[in-house]
Every structure is written in structure tokens, then in C-alpha cells.
Design a protein around this motif. Structure first.
Motif, PDB file in Angstrom:
ATOM      1  N   SER A  94       0.813  -1.258   0.068  1.00  0.00           N
ATOM      2  CA  SER A  94      -0.007   0.042   0.044  1.00  0.00           C
ATOM      3  C   SER A  94       0.800   1.309   0.036  1.00  0.00           C
ATOM      4  O   SER A  94       0.379   2.380  -0.305  1.00  0.00           O
ATOM      5  CB  SER A  94      -0.915   0.034   1.311  1.00  0.00           C
ATOM      6  N   ASP A  95       2.120   1.279   0.454  1.00  0.00           N
ATOM      7  CA  ASP A  95       3.093   2.389   0.475  1.00  0.00           C
ATOM      8  C   ASP A  95       3.681   2.702  -1.290  1.00  0.00           C
ATOM      9  O   ASP A  95       4.453   3.560  -1.134  1.00  0.00           O
ATOM     10  CB  ASP A  95       4.045   2.315   1.510  1.00  0.00           C
ATOM     11  N   GLY A  96       3.238   1.680  -2.042  1.00  0.00           N
ATOM     12  CA  GLY A  96       3.874   2.100  -3.562  1.00  0.00           C
ATOM     13  C   GLY A  96       5.020   1.312  -3.588  1.00  0.00           C
ATOM     14  O   GLY A  96       5.755   1.647  -4.597  1.00  0.00           O
ATOM     15  N   ARG A  97       5.530   0.435  -2.605  1.00  0.00           N
ATOM     16  CA  ARG A  97       7.015  -0.031  -2.994  1.00  0.00           C
ATOM     17  C   ARG A  97       6.636  -1.542  -2.876  1.00  0.00           C
ATOM     18  O   ARG A  97       5.730  -2.168  -2.761  1.00  0.00           O
ATOM     19  CB  ARG A  97       7.719   0.350  -1.573  1.00  0.00           C
ATOM     20  N   LEU A  98       7.912  -2.175  -3.596  1.00  0.00           N
ATOM     21  CA  LEU A  98       7.751  -3.500  -3.747  1.00  0.00           C
ATOM     22  C   LEU A  98       8.543  -4.361  -2.416  1.00  0.00           C
ATOM     23  O   LEU A  98       9.676  -3.855  -1.852  1.00  0.00           O
ATOM     24  CB  LEU A  98       8.494  -3.987  -4.978  1.00  0.00           C
ATOM     25  N   TYR A  99       7.821  -5.287  -1.987  1.00  0.00           N
ATOM     26  CA  TYR A  99       8.525  -5.869  -0.999  1.00  0.00           C
ATOM     27  C   TYR A  99       8.707  -7.567  -1.309  1.00  0.00           C
ATOM     28  O   TYR A  99       7.721  -8.040  -1.780  1.00  0.00           O
ATOM     29  CB  TYR A  99       7.456  -6.030   0.278  1.00  0.00           C
TER      30      TYR A  99
END
Length: 375
Positions: A94-99
Motif C-alpha cells: 500500500s505504500d507504493g513499494r515492492l517487498y
């Protein structure tokens, strides 16, 4: 369902030069069978790059940055050819980053170890401070009630403080100076730390009365027996140890142990600092053994958000059948002692179901040129 970031935003591992790699886990993982050699190479580089991102274990979605991290630089078109396989297992949150779940798990574990090390260092500092205060209090008891010498402080160390430490020390035994106490005590059945402490005390020369930094400098030169440096002010490196909680006895014992080494001839006073700190450590350990009920430092309260992320990572590993021996059972779903909240367990279960659904259909969903999942 939107996936929350797998690593808290404050976790920063840019000062960690090493990233853990479980060899067997990587060797047996499905990524080895699913992607090509070039994609695998790019995937490894992305893992390494994510370790020093903030939050640790994450990546941006920008194609140009991903191309650079994967080793393709500005040739974004070449990156596009391997992007799908290189991003195997990565999830957009949801923060726009990939994990990546595994990298996120390792990042949280590394952060916990960093916090544990910080707490241990704080505990040792508190113990050293308490021991120094206890010694100073004991030295002040026989002090006369008359006014002390009003001489000014030099470099933050008052002459009266040096005098008190000097007066509180036992008389030395100069007849043993020049011997090698560590060799004499080797194999005598005593504890190594106790043997070193006893030997150092026996090797100390006579000690004059010390009231200021000039006398302190002259005194430590007599302990060494030579002038190891050209500038007398370099002795301040040893004098500053008194502000760290070391005592004059520690200075004597540390220098005696250093000079007992037949091949040790210091060229700078700072080379003796480590020996003095070692003597102080031996003293604190001996005091701790004599008083096992010594004061301990309370652990800081657990960060609720960090605890939730840690439990989510552990629950996700459980549903992937990757639970590791030694992990706390109170974080394992289904265990009788499990204390993980039901919503965390459900979130982990759904995340693993989505992963398996994606893997069952082949590679992860293709992404458009912006890096976002295509419809």
C-alpha cells in the motif's frame, strides 16, 4: 485486498554490510526452476539493493531505478526483457513499494539483533558507571572534612578526583616489576581473568601521590619505563579513560599487562588504551561474580508495530511450511501457546494463498512500463 508494507518504515540497515543468505532455502526454492539465468542474476542484485533501501527489504516501482539496481543501468529496454522473472516473489504494498517476504523477514531479524546489541552496550555502560560511582563513594568516606585544594580542573579532570582515586588504591609490590605475570600464572588452575588481575597487581611499580594531570603524565611514564611518543600531551588519551569510568588501578593493571609482553613496545600512548579498558572489564566481571544480584537494566518496551510485523512474518513463514527451529512458539499459528492476534494470522494466510495462486499460474503478473501490475 491491499497488502500492508511487510517492513516498518523506520527500519534502516544501511550500516549493515552483510545480508544473510540461507543456502539450502535458496537452492530448493521454486525460483530456481521458474526463471532463466539472466533473470536469476538480476533477481540476486535486486535482493542486495533492497537490503540498503529504506525501509530495508523494499524496492521502488520506477523502471529506471530497477534497471540500475539490476545491473542494466540506463538500458531500460534490456531490463524489460528480464523484469518479469527478476521480480519473482515481489509484492506491491500500500505504500507504493515492492517487498519480498523472505528479504523482509531477514531485515526484521537483523533490526531486532541491532536493538539487542544496543541494549547490551547500554547495560555495560550502566554497569561501568555504577561500579565507578561505588568506588568513588567508598574513596570519599575517609576524606577529611577540611576544604580541598582549590586548584582548577584541567581538561575536565579535577586534581581532587585523581587524588581520591589514588588514595583508594592498595599499595603496589614493586619487587615483582619486569616479570611476565601471564606466563607465570598460566595453567595454575585459577580463572584466566583472576590470574591476569592478580599478576598485573603484582607487577605494578611504586605509586606516588597524584594531584593533577602533569603528575598523572609523569606517573604513567614510569609505568612504561620509556618515552614512547614525542608529545607529552598525548598522555591525555589515557587520562580521558577516567571520565569513562576507569580507575587509576585499571590504568596500572592495563599498562602492566601490556609491558609484560616481551615484544610489545608502544609508539603512542593511545596504544595502551585498549589494555586499560581490558583491565577495567576484568575488574567489572570480578565484581559481578562477587555480587550476582547486581543492578540490571530493564529492557525497553516492545514497539507494538514492530512486534506486529515480526509476528506477521513468522505467521507467513508458518503457512509457507518454512517455520524454523528455535523461533518462539507463541508466534506460531495453531500452537497452544500462540499469542498472535487472529487478524494477523488471517492476513498471513491470505497473503500465502495469493502467492500460491500466482505461482500456480506461472510467473508473477506482468507489469506495465510504469512498474505497476497490468490489468
Amino acid at each position: 485486498m491491499t497488502v500492508e508494507p511487510l517492513v516498518p518504515a523506520h527500519i534502516d540497515l544501511r550500516d549493515f554490510p552483510f545480508m544473510p543468505l540461507e543456502v539450502a532455502r535458496l537452492r530448493d526454492s521454486s525460483i530456481v526452476d521458474e526463471i532463466s539465468g539472466d533473470e536469476f542474476r538480476a533477481a540476486i542484485l535486486l535482493w542486495c539493493a533492497s537490503w540498503h533501501q529504506v525501509p530495508a527489504g523494499s524496492l521502488p516501482t520506477d523502471r529506471k531505478q530497477l534497471s540500475k539496481f539490476a545491473g542494466y543501468g540506463r538500458v531500460v529496454t534490456e531490463w524489460d526483457k528480464v523484469a518479469e522473472g527478476a521480480l519473482y516473489g515481489w509484492l506491491e504494498c500500500s505504500d507504493g513499494r515492492l517487498y519480498h517476504p523472505v528479504i523482509a523477514e531477514k531485515a526484521i531479524e537483523a533490526w531486532d539483533k541491532k536493538a539487542e546489541f544496543t541494549n547490551r552496550a547500554a547495560s555495560r555502560a550502566e554497569q561501568a558507571k555504577a561500579a565507578a560511582q561505588a568506588r568513588w563513594s567508598k574513596a570519599e568516606q575517609p576524606e577529611p572534612t577540611e576544604p580541598t585544594d582549590p586548584a582548577p580542573k584541567r581538561n575536565g579532570r579535577s586534581p581532587d578526583r585523581m587524588r581520591k582515586q589514588c588514595d583508594s588504591m592498595p599499595a603496589a609490590l614493586p619487587e615483582h616489576a619486569g616479570s611476565n605475570p601471564e606466563r607465570e600464572y598460566k595453567g595454575q588452575g585459577q580463572g584466566e581473568a583472576d590470574a591476569r588481575a592478580s599478576a598485573r597487581e603484582a607487577a605494578l611499580p611504586s605509586r606516588p601521590t597524584i594531584t593533577d594531570t602533569a603528575q598523572f603524565a609523569a606517573w604513567i611514564r614510569t609505568l612504561v619505563g620509556q618515552e614512547p611518543v614525542l608529545f607529552a600531551q598525548d598522555t591525555h588519551a589515557l587520562a580521558r579513560l577516567l571520565d569513562e569510568g576507569c580507575t587509576l588501578a585499571d590504568v596500572e593493571a592495563g599498562i602492566a599487562a601490556a609491558m609484560a609482553k616481551p615484544d610489545f613496545r608502544p609508539r603512542q600512548w593511545s596504544q595502551l588504551v585498549g589494555w586499560v579498558r581490558g583491565a577495567a572489564k576484568d575488574r567489572l566481571e570480578a565484581e559481578a561474580k562477587a555480587a550476582p544480584a547486581a543492578r540490571t537494566v530493564a529492557k525497553p518496551p516492545v514497539d507494538p508495530e514492530l512486534d506486529r510485523r515480526n509476528r506477521l512474518a513468522k505467521a507467513t513463514a508458518h503457512f509457507r511450511d518454512e517455520w524454523r527451529q528455535g523461533w518462539p512458539e507463541d508466534m506460531r499459528p495453531g500452537h497452544p501457546t500462540c499469542t498472535t492476534a487472529a487478524d494477523v494470522i488471517e492476513e498471513a494466510r491470505l497473503a500465502v494463498e495469493r502467492e500460491r495462486a500466482v505461482y500456480a499460474n506461472g510467473l508473477p503478473a506482468r507489469r506495465d512500463r510504469s512498474g505497476k501490475a497490468a490489468a
